[in-house]
Design a protein around this motif. Structure first.
Motif, mmCIF file in Angstrom:
data_model
loop_
_atom_site.group_PDB
_atom_site.id
_atom_site.type_symbol
_atom_site.label_atom_id
_atom_site.label_comp_id
_atom_site.label_asym_id
_atom_site.label_seq_id
_atom_site.Cartn_x
_atom_site.Cartn_y
_atom_site.Cartn_z
ATOM 1 N N LYS A 133 76.844 90.603 98.534
ATOM 2 C CA LYS A 133 78.164 90.017 98.293
ATOM 3 C C LYS A 133 79.015 90.191 99.539
ATOM 4 N N SER A 154 59.947 87.484 93.955
ATOM 5 C CA SER A 154 61.301 86.981 93.757
ATOM 6 C C SER A 154 62.124 87.475 94.941
ATOM 7 N N LYS A 168 68.411 89.479 96.113
ATOM 8 C CA LYS A 168 69.714 88.818 95.976
ATOM 9 C C LYS A 168 70.506 88.950 97.273
#
Length: 121
Positions: free
Chosen positions: A73, A67, A70
């Protein structure tokens, strides 16, 4: 005649025996290969072994699914602008200057602390 034939046969037998002895000394004896049953069985089993077919699903239990991490931000640009304004409006603190305009209080940096008296046992 019989005696002559016996003498001739003896001399020929002696000559052949001498030749055989000389031949044996020049030829190195070779070891007779004895059958090793365990080795033969092992080699036969190695030759008969077939590798199992590899399937794509074989690694499912051993490998974790990938995976991607992420995305980080991004900082909000409005906060950066507010922080920059706050920095620009803040007053610069200089060492030795008082905020209220009063004279700075001198501190003695080399002040010795009183030693505690040790209790004698």
């Amino acid at each position: 005649m019989l005696a002559q034939s016996l003498r001739a046969s003896r001399s020929s037998i002696a000559r052949v025996a001498r030749q055989q002895i000389t031949k044996r000394t020049f030829i190195a004896p070779t070891a007779v290969r004895r059958a090793d049953l365990v080795q033969d069985l092992y080699i036969r089993e190695l030759k008969a072994y077939k590798l199992p077919a590899v399937k794509p699903t074989d690694a499912e239990g051993h490998v974790q699914a990938f995976s991607p991490p992420k995305a980080p931000k991004s900082p909000e640009e409005t906060d950066i602008a507010n922080e920059l304004k706050a920095y620009e409006t803040s007053t610069v603190e200089v060492e030795g200057q008082a905020e209220g305009g009063a004279a700075p209080v001198e501190e003695s940096w080399f002040e010795e602390e009183p030693e505690e008296e040790e209790a004698h046992h």
